[in-house]
Scaffold this motif. Structure first.
Motif, PDB file in Angstrom:
ATOM      1  N   UNK A   1       0.855  -1.187   0.000  1.00 35.33           N
ATOM      2  CA  UNK A   1       0.000   0.000   0.000  1.00 35.33           C
ATOM      3  C   UNK A   1       0.889   1.234   0.000  1.00 35.33           C
ATOM      4  N   UNK A   2       0.749   2.064  -1.010  1.00 29.55           N
ATOM      5  CA  UNK A   2       1.565   3.282  -1.140  1.00 29.55           C
ATOM      6  C   UNK A   2       3.059   2.978  -1.051  1.00 29.55           C
ATOM      7  N   UNK A   3       3.468   1.882  -1.678  1.00 27.45           N
ATOM      8  CA  UNK A   3       4.881   1.519  -1.720  1.00 27.45           C
ATOM      9  C   UNK A   3       5.422   0.894  -0.450  1.00 27.45           C
ATOM     10  N   UNK A   4       4.568   0.594   0.505  1.00 26.47           N
ATOM     11  CA  UNK A   4       4.991  -0.016   1.771  1.00 26.47           C
ATOM     12  C   UNK A   4       4.308  -1.366   1.957  1.00 26.47           C
ATOM     13  N   UNK A   5       4.996  -2.283   2.623  1.00 22.17           N
ATOM     14  CA  UNK A   5       4.394  -3.563   2.962  1.00 22.17           C
ATOM     15  C   UNK A   5       3.584  -3.389   4.241  1.00 22.17           C
ATOM     16  N   UNK A   6       2.304  -3.745   4.187  1.00 23.66           N
ATOM     17  CA  UNK A   6       1.402  -3.668   5.333  1.00 23.66           C
ATOM     18  C   UNK A   6       1.135  -5.093   5.818  1.00 23.66           C
ATOM     19  N   UNK A   7       1.352  -5.309   7.112  1.00 22.87           N
ATOM     20  CA  UNK A   7       1.146  -6.614   7.731  1.00 22.87           C
ATOM     21  C   UNK A   7      -0.122  -6.528   8.576  1.00 22.87           C
ATOM     22  N   UNK A   8      -1.065  -7.432   8.329  1.00 27.55           N
ATOM     23  CA  UNK A   8      -2.297  -7.491   9.122  1.00 27.55           C
ATOM     24  C   UNK A   8      -2.112  -8.529  10.216  1.00 27.55           C
ATOM     25  N   UNK A   9      -2.415  -8.143  11.456  1.00 21.07           N
ATOM     26  CA  UNK A   9      -2.268  -9.029  12.607  1.00 21.07           C
ATOM     27  C   UNK A   9      -3.595  -9.193  13.330  1.00 21.07           C
ATOM     28  N   UNK A  10      -3.839 -10.403  13.832  1.00 21.25           N
ATOM     29  CA  UNK A  10      -5.001 -10.688  14.673  1.00 21.25           C
ATOM     30  C   UNK A  10      -4.492 -11.059  16.055  1.00 21.25           C
ATOM     31  N   UNK A  11      -5.113 -10.496  17.083  1.00 23.13           N
ATOM     32  CA  UNK A  11      -4.763 -10.777  18.471  1.00 23.13           C
ATOM     33  C   UNK A  11      -5.952 -11.438  19.158  1.00 23.13           C
ATOM     34  N   UNK A  12      -5.716 -12.566  19.829  1.00 19.34           N
ATOM     35  CA  UNK A  12      -6.796 -13.253  20.542  1.00 19.34           C
ATOM     36  C   UNK A  12      -7.365 -12.359  21.640  1.00 19.34           C
ATOM     37  N   UNK A  13      -6.507 -11.613  22.305  1.00 22.11           N
ATOM     38  CA  UNK A  13      -6.940 -10.650  23.315  1.00 22.11           C
ATOM     39  C   UNK A  13      -6.885  -9.261  22.684  1.00 22.11           C
TER      40      UNK A  13
END
Length: 89
Positions: A45-57
């Motif tokens: 996105x816009x030349x950057x790597x975006x990492x999506x994270x899920x947290x149980x809490x």
């Protein structure tokens, strides 16, 4: 965006999909809180790597009133480490 049940993870790409050293399904540590989550998606996105994270809490969000969230979309620079999750017993 629909919010899943707190104990379920929805992946944006198949588990094992890798970009720039990050792999969907692996664990990662968020640098701002040291919280550990599961990588659910990777995108440019816009030349950057975006990492999506899920947290149980749910984790605190940088917002007033103590907002909490299970999902975060972070620039890869906001991740301090990643690793493969432990094998199921």
């Amino acid at each position: 965006m629909n919010t899943p049940q707190s104990n379920s993870i929805q992946f944006d790409q198949p588990i094992g999909h890798s970009v720039g050293g990050f792999t969907v399904g692996h664990q990662a540590t968020m640098s701002s809180s040291k919280a550990q989550g599961t990588i659910t998606g990777l995108k440019h996105e816009n030349g950057q790597l975006i990492v999506s994270l899920f947290f149980a809490q749910p984790q605190p969000v940088d917002a007033p009133q103590g907002a909490l969230c299970h999902y975060f979309h972070l620039n890869w620079r906001n991740i301090t480490s990643t690793w493969r999750p432990a094998a199921a017993a």
